[in-house]
Design an enzyme around this catalytic site. Structure first.
Site, short mmCIF file in Angstrom:
data_model
loop_
_atom_site.label_atom_id
_atom_site.label_comp_id
_atom_site.label_asym_id
_atom_site.label_seq_id
_atom_site.Cartn_x
_atom_site.Cartn_y
_atom_site.Cartn_z
N ASP A 139 0.80 -1.23 0.00
CA ASP A 139 0.00 0.00 0.00
C ASP A 139 0.83 1.27 0.00
OD1 ASP A 139 1.05 -0.01 2.57
OD2 ASP A 139 -0.81 -0.66 3.51
N GLU A 168 0.24 -8.99 -1.24
CA GLU A 168 -0.49 -8.48 -0.07
C GLU A 168 -1.70 -7.66 -0.51
OE1 GLU A 168 1.47 -7.34 3.97
OE2 GLU A 168 0.61 -5.48 3.18
N GLU A 224 -2.33 5.01 2.63
CA GLU A 224 -2.23 3.60 2.27
C GLU A 224 -3.56 2.98 1.84
OE1 GLU A 224 1.28 4.49 4.96
OE2 GLU A 224 -0.87 4.99 4.95
N HIS A 256 4.40 5.15 14.98
CA HIS A 256 4.92 6.06 13.97
C HIS A 256 3.89 6.55 12.95
CE1 HIS A 256 4.79 2.25 11.77
NE2 HIS A 256 4.78 2.99 10.67
N ARG A 271 1.12 8.27 10.61
CA ARG A 271 0.71 9.67 10.42
C ARG A 271 -0.55 10.01 11.20
NH1 ARG A 271 2.23 8.41 5.11
NH2 ARG A 271 3.82 9.77 4.18
N HIS A 314 10.98 6.20 15.76
CA HIS A 314 11.07 6.68 14.38
C HIS A 314 11.70 8.07 14.38
CE1 HIS A 314 9.65 8.11 10.44
NE2 HIS A 314 9.44 6.85 10.13
#
Length: 376
Positions: free
Chosen positions: A98, A120, A134, A211, A213, A244
């Protein structure tokens, strides 16, 4: 025997991890001529994985730059990949999951009328902004794709609902389990001395990753506040937090965690380090998609630090539990696993729905079947 030419494209660390066992399997298979093209949407973290699995690229777009935007990545891939596809003329490209690399590469191949295989395939939350970008990347690849490698029956069902022909879908399991089983070693010695010094036998060690967004800002403040209270309330807990490099994460994490001596804030770990760490911890708290698949393969319960997950089969079989991003719900769910050995054991022994480590071989066979029909 005429070989079928396949180009594998990826550009981020998670893609590289999940594509690595497939690259290795295809390179060994005499039925295919296999090429690897990198976008380097990520750079250093990507290179660590390539080195670990001894993968060399045929082409490297090397696109990463400071402050890169989704528009920059998308436009750059479309521009830079076009002449490579025109020159090499693969019969199919393979993209993973993605990422913006996967979507832009699929779009570029579509413009060249090159077949697209999607590894996937079929993960969905039905919320186009979570995970962002994604969810729409993988949905759009689903519409562009010619062959869809779905990890689970549930992923297959999602694709069927979107009018993808059943004969174009193959259930394979997830290649991340292939990669994991190639990497975790009983006698592994960590490069990071902090990880070697932890008492995994007498302390309950929690691996924390955070991590995404959509969790930046207030959700992360809630998550890190919950971690602080868990550590203060449970003297036998240690937390390992590979942080991260996004400064927005440190801004929320450090004020709440840096003064706790049982919280180990580390630089990002390479794949072999974090895989073997997962094998030793007691529990995992994460907003990562891949870790929801990997940790259960090692018998580690997972608390998901997100509002929803595109991996509902893990929730259904009980290998993961939703903690959300509310401090009190995270505390409740996690403390219950710490306090209730029976609840912990149920999760630890649930059967991982993401496969047996043979996904890459299934994909090779499905590709051979596809080309046998196409070449008639």
């Amino acid at each position: 025997m005429k070989k079928n030419k396949i180009m594998i494209l990826f550009g981020t660390r998670p893609e590289a991890i999940k594509m690595a066992p497939l690259v290795i399997a295809l390179k060994k298979d005499p039925r295919f001529e296999t090429m690897v093209t990198l976008t380097a949407q990520h750079r250093e973290m990507l290179d660590q994985v390539l080195e670990l699995f001894a993968i060399a690229a045929d082409y490297d777009l090397n696109l990463m730059k400071p402050g890169q935007t989704l528009a920059y990545i998308t436009a750059s891939i479309l521009e830079e990949l076009k002449p490579i596809l025109e020159q090499e003329q693969p019969q199919m490209i393979l993209v993973h999951g993605d990422t913006t690399t996967a979507f832009a590469s699929a779009l570029s191949a579509f413009y060249q009328q090159i077949a697209i295989g999607h590894i996937e395939a079929g993960l969905r939350t039905k919320n186009k902004y979570s995970p962002y970008p994604e969810e729409m990347n993988r949905t759009l690849i689903g519409q562009l794709g010619d062959l869809h490698f779905a990890p689970t029956i549930g992923n297959q069902a999602n694709l069927l609902k979107e009018d993808i022909s059943p004969e174009k879908i193959v259930i394979t399991g997830n290649t991340v389990i292939d990669a994991l089983l190639m990497t975790v070693k009983v006698d592994y010695h960590f490069a990071n001395p902090v990880l070697n010094a932890i008492d995994y036998q007498n302390h309950r060690v929690i691996l924390l990753t955070c991590h995404r967004r959509e969790n930046l800002g207030q959700p992360m403040k809630q998550i890190f506040s919950a971690i602080r209270e868990l550590v203060l309330a449970n003297p036998d807990i240690e937390v390992v937090f590979p942080m991260h490099p996004n400064p927005a994460i440190a801004e929320k994490a450090l004020p709440l965690l840096k003064d706790l001596d049982r919280v180990h804030i580390l630089s990002p770990l390479d794949y072999s380090e974090i895989s073997n760490l997962m094998g030793r911890v007691y529990l995992v708290l994460t907003d990562s998609g891949g870790i929801q698949e990997e940790a259960p393969a090692l018998g580690k319960p997972v608390v998901v630090l997100r509002q929803e997950t595109e991996r509902p089969e893990a929730v259904a079989v009980g290998t993961v539990i939703m903690g959300g991003v509310d401090k009190y719900n995270i505390l409740k769910v996690t403390q219950n696993l710490l306090d209730d050995p029976a609840a912990y054991q149920v999760m630890a022994h649930a059967v991982n729905p993401y496969g047996d480590g043979k996904a890459s071989q299934r994909i090779c066979e499905a590709l051979a079947d596809y080309f046998a029909v196409e070449n008639q």
